[in-house]
Each structure stands twice: as C-alpha cells, then as structure tokens.
Design a protein around this motif. Sequence first.
Motif, PDB file in Angstrom:
ATOM      1  N   ARG A 144      39.359  51.000  31.020  1.00  0.00           N
ATOM      2  CA  ARG A 144      40.103  49.795  30.420  1.00  0.00           C
ATOM      3  C   ARG A 144      41.302  49.504  30.907  1.00  0.00           C
ATOM      4  NH1 ARG A 144      38.562  46.764  26.283  1.00  0.00           N
ATOM      5  NH2 ARG A 144      40.187  45.007  25.411  1.00  0.00           N
ATOM      6  N   ALA A 145      42.391  50.583  31.022  1.00  0.00           N
ATOM      7  CA  ALA A 145      43.460  50.381  31.441  1.00  0.00           C
ATOM      8  C   ALA A 145      43.632  49.773  32.919  1.00  0.00           C
ATOM      9  CB  ALA A 145      44.416  51.487  31.590  1.00  0.00           C
ATOM     10  N   ALA A 146      42.636  50.207  33.773  1.00  0.00           N
ATOM     11  CA  ALA A 146      42.672  49.684  35.104  1.00  0.00           C
ATOM     12  C   ALA A 146      42.184  48.149  34.945  1.00  0.00           C
ATOM     13  CB  ALA A 146      41.525  50.874  35.979  1.00  0.00           C
ATOM     14  N   LEU A 147      41.186  48.062  34.179  1.00  0.00           N
ATOM     15  CA  LEU A 147      40.741  46.465  34.233  1.00  0.00           C
ATOM     16  C   LEU A 147      41.792  45.591  33.388  1.00  0.00           C
ATOM     17  CD1 LEU A 147      36.880  47.324  33.024  1.00  0.00           C
ATOM     18  CD2 LEU A 147      37.863  46.906  35.399  1.00  0.00           C
ATOM     19  N   GLU A 148      42.412  46.250  32.537  1.00  0.00           N
ATOM     20  CA  GLU A 148      43.803  45.428  32.062  1.00  0.00           C
ATOM     21  C   GLU A 148      44.506  45.186  33.319  1.00  0.00           C
ATOM     22  OE1 GLU A 148      44.801  47.711  28.788  1.00  0.00           O
ATOM     23  OE2 GLU A 148      43.513  46.886  27.374  1.00  0.00           O
ATOM     24  N   ALA A 149      44.838  46.027  34.014  1.00  0.00           N
ATOM     25  CA  ALA A 149      45.997  46.081  35.190  1.00  0.00           C
ATOM     26  C   ALA A 149      45.260  44.821  36.000  1.00  0.00           C
ATOM     27  CB  ALA A 149      46.067  47.282  35.728  1.00  0.00           C
ATOM     28  N   ALA A 150      43.773  44.851  36.358  1.00  0.00           N
ATOM     29  CA  ALA A 150      43.138  43.818  37.285  1.00  0.00           C
ATOM     30  C   ALA A 150      43.290  42.618  36.801  1.00  0.00           C
ATOM     31  CB  ALA A 150      41.842  44.369  37.603  1.00  0.00           C
ATOM     32  N   LYS A 151      43.011  42.431  35.364  1.00  0.00           N
ATOM     33  CA  LYS A 151      43.204  41.100  34.806  1.00  0.00           C
ATOM     34  C   LYS A 151      44.572  40.504  35.067  1.00  0.00           C
ATOM     35  CE  LYS A 151      42.041  37.695  31.906  1.00  0.00           C
ATOM     36  NZ  LYS A 151      41.195  36.612  32.298  1.00  0.00           N
ATOM     37  N   ALA A 152      45.605  41.572  34.809  1.00  0.00           N
ATOM     38  CA  ALA A 152      46.870  41.012  34.698  1.00  0.00           C
ATOM     39  C   ALA A 152      47.403  40.451  36.069  1.00  0.00           C
ATOM     40  CB  ALA A 152      47.928  42.105  34.250  1.00  0.00           C
ATOM     41  N   THR A 153      46.804  40.718  37.201  1.00  0.00           N
ATOM     42  CA  THR A 153      47.264  40.618  38.450  1.00  0.00           C
ATOM     43  C   THR A 153      46.892  39.036  38.428  1.00  0.00           C
ATOM     44  OG1 THR A 153      45.185  40.718  39.475  1.00  0.00           O
ATOM     45  CG2 THR A 153      46.658  42.530  39.561  1.00  0.00           C
ATOM     46  N   GLY A 154      46.166  38.408  37.744  1.00  0.00           N
ATOM     47  CA  GLY A 154      45.699  36.848  37.546  1.00  0.00           C
ATOM     48  C   GLY A 154      44.212  36.906  38.464  1.00  0.00           C
ATOM     49  N   ALA A 155      43.629  37.691  38.868  1.00  0.00           N
ATOM     50  CA  ALA A 155      42.201  37.444  39.389  1.00  0.00           C
ATOM     51  C   ALA A 155      41.481  37.126  38.496  1.00  0.00           C
ATOM     52  CB  ALA A 155      41.949  38.945  39.965  1.00  0.00           C
ATOM     53  N   ASP A 156      40.385  36.425  39.231  1.00  0.00           N
ATOM     54  CA  ASP A 156      39.325  35.849  38.404  1.00  0.00           C
ATOM     55  C   ASP A 156      38.091  36.676  38.167  1.00  0.00           C
ATOM     56  OD1 ASP A 156      40.407  32.979  38.682  1.00  0.00           O
ATOM     57  OD2 ASP A 156      40.161  33.532  40.867  1.00  0.00           O
ATOM     58  N   ARG A 157      37.966  37.553  39.133  1.00  0.00           N
ATOM     59  CA  ARG A 157      36.626  38.577  38.847  1.00  0.00           C
ATOM     60  C   ARG A 157      37.191  39.924  39.574  1.00  0.00           C
ATOM     61  NH1 ARG A 157      31.852  34.852  41.162  1.00  0.00           N
ATOM     62  NH2 ARG A 157      31.920  32.847  39.695  1.00  0.00           N
ATOM     63  N   ILE A 158      36.284  40.722  39.249  1.00  0.00           N
ATOM     64  CA  ILE A 158      36.292  41.978  39.832  1.00  0.00           C
ATOM     65  C   ILE A 158      34.700  41.958  40.658  1.00  0.00           C
ATOM     66  CG2 ILE A 158      37.738  43.198  38.521  1.00  0.00           C
ATOM     67  CD1 ILE A 158      35.036  44.651  37.084  1.00  0.00           C
ATOM     68  N   GLU A 159      34.732  43.033  41.736  1.00  0.00           N
ATOM     69  CA  GLU A 159      33.431  42.948  42.412  1.00  0.00           C
ATOM     70  C   GLU A 159      33.307  44.773  42.052  1.00  0.00           C
ATOM     71  OE1 GLU A 159      31.423  43.336  46.679  1.00  0.00           O
ATOM     72  OE2 GLU A 159      32.396  41.619  46.337  1.00  0.00           O
ATOM     73  N   LEU A 160      32.279  45.016  41.556  1.00  0.00           N
ATOM     74  CA  LEU A 160      31.977  46.350  41.382  1.00  0.00           C
ATOM     75  C   LEU A 160      31.168  47.202  42.516  1.00  0.00           C
ATOM     76  CD1 LEU A 160      30.070  46.205  37.829  1.00  0.00           C
ATOM     77  CD2 LEU A 160      32.263  47.127  38.041  1.00  0.00           C
ATOM     78  N   TYR A 161      31.876  48.162  42.924  1.00  0.00           N
ATOM     79  CA  TYR A 161      31.404  49.078  44.016  1.00  0.00           C
ATOM     80  C   TYR A 161      30.132  49.883  43.579  1.00  0.00           C
ATOM     81  CZ  TYR A 161      31.022  52.787  47.356  1.00  0.00           C
ATOM     82  OH  TYR A 161      30.502  53.779  48.409  1.00  0.00           O
ATOM     83  N   THR A 162      28.764  49.199  44.139  1.00  0.00           N
ATOM     84  CA  THR A 162      27.712  49.828  43.540  1.00  0.00           C
ATOM     85  C   THR A 162      27.066  50.859  44.592  1.00  0.00           C
ATOM     86  OG1 THR A 162      26.600  47.923  44.786  1.00  0.00           O
ATOM     87  CG2 THR A 162      27.057  47.816  42.243  1.00  0.00           C
ATOM     88  N   GLY A 163      27.992  51.238  45.397  1.00  0.00           N
ATOM     89  CA  GLY A 163      27.666  52.400  46.706  1.00  0.00           C
ATOM     90  C   GLY A 163      26.708  53.597  45.859  1.00  0.00           C
ATOM     91  N   PRO A 164      27.500  54.241  44.760  1.00  0.00           N
ATOM     92  CA  PRO A 164      26.895  55.269  44.266  1.00  0.00           C
ATOM     93  C   PRO A 164      25.458  54.990  43.501  1.00  0.00           C
ATOM     94  CG  PRO A 164      29.344  55.317  43.924  1.00  0.00           C
ATOM     95  CD  PRO A 164      28.907  53.903  44.458  1.00  0.00           C
ATOM     96  N   TYR A 165      25.554  53.974  43.034  1.00  0.00           N
ATOM     97  CA  TYR A 165      24.135  53.362  42.478  1.00  0.00           C
ATOM     98  C   TYR A 165      23.145  53.401  43.486  1.00  0.00           C
ATOM     99  CZ  TYR A 165      20.721  50.152  40.027  1.00  0.00           C
ATOM    100  OH  TYR A 165      19.729  49.857  39.532  1.00  0.00           O
TER     101      TYR A 165
END
Length: 261
Positions: A144-165
């Motif tokens: 959550r802390a990482a995602l909150e930091a991502a949100k705080a940058t002003g970004a619209d979205r994240i792209e989940l890295y699905t390589g391990p899946y």
Amino acid sequence: MPAKLSVNLNAIAMLRNRRDLPWPSVTRLGRIALEAGAHGLTVHPRPDQRHIRFSDLPELRALIDDLFPQAEFNIEGYPSDDFLRLVEETEPEQVTLVPDDPAQATSDHGWAFVEAAALLTPVVARLKRGGCRVSLFANPDADRAALEAAKATGADRIELYTGPYGACHDDSGKAAKALETLGKTADMAAALGLGVNAGHDLTVDNLPALAARIPALAEVSIGHGLTADALEHGMAATVGRFLAALGREATPDRPFARSPA
C-alpha cells in the motif's frame, strides 16, 4: 467492461532487425492487428534501437491517426531526456514509465515508488501537460505504501508486471498464488483511484483467470506470447483469440477503421 488489448510490436521489430530488410513490416502487422479489433499498439523504443526503431514511431502514429482514430498508441520506456523528447514528438495517448536499465533484455521489475518519487513526479507532470495518460510499471506484490507513492506522483494508472504469473505456465498451484498476489495489488490500486493495466508473458491460457480476478483491469499489453501465437495462427486470428480470452468479441468493440482515400 472487459480489458482492452494493446498489441506490443517489439518482437516483430526484433525479427525484422535480424536482416537489413523492411520485413516483416511493423506498421503492416500493426494495421492487421487493429483491423482485427485490437484497441491499440504498444512499443518500447530502447536507446540502442534493438527492436523498435525511432523511425517506426511516426509511421505508427500516422497509421493510428489516419485509419484508426479510436485506437491508442502506448509508448514504454525509462524517463531519460531523450525518451521524453521522443514521446513529445510522437504524442502517444499513453506513456508507460519503466525502471529499466538500457542493457536489460526486457522489463523485469517495477518501480520502487517511494524511492523514485522525486524522479517520477516532475516527469509525470510534464507528460500530463502534453496530454498523455501516464502509467507506471509496478511490481506484482507492491504494498500500500508503494501504491500511495505511485498515486502521489500524479500518475493515472499502474501496469502490473505479470512475468512471475506467466512463468507459472506449467504449475497451476503456483499460478494461483501469483494470480492472487496480482489481484490483491490491483484491489489496493483501484481503491486508491489508480487505473490498472497489466503486461508481460500473458497468453490466451492465463488471461481469462487474470481478467476474472481483476475486474477493474483496464488494458493488457501483450507482445511475446501474442507474436508467438501469430506465427501459428496469423495476426488477425491471434488478435481474435486474445480478445476472446479477455471476454471480448472482435466485431462489436472493434475500433473504427477509416478506409484510405
């Protein structure tokens, strides 16, 4: 609404670059993908141009503008000054920022958002001033802390890295655990108001479970697996297979294609 499909053209470009010849044509195969119902095209122009070349970008931009005005162009890359200038010249609908070293073979990890906030925040603002949607590459187990930091940058979205899946293609138990990790991260991101994209080693076999677990999934960007399928089934049929795996039909949701004059 099921996730949209963006076809990553890097593997096609890499095949072309094995010879000093213009085929397979990146632009032609991009057009076939869009004609078959793909919602957009993705490229990752690396500094050494080992697959997508800088000269491909205006051709792909023109393809979308002239024939597929409802489709989107997504450009991935590390936010160097050269990359940002390239983006500003091309004006994609979406930019996906990745933390890749130039020497990496492919993207294989997401941002450490807390540590990278000082780098990403002004870059995101610059790109959004230019009219781009901004997505940030994220680890599948981002907290959550990482995602909150991502949100705080002003970004619209994240792209989940699905390589391990994707790497769990031969172990259903491990795949289920990797999927749940992705799902929990997506749930947190959506709760914070971030859109969720996904990409890396996605296939027609593992897409349905991903789409079912992440109902908020906005877009998947797929290159390697889709290109491998296209060698067997052809690009148009392959796009149809991937759309079906996402729970879409090609015809009703197909981007409007304007016939050339």
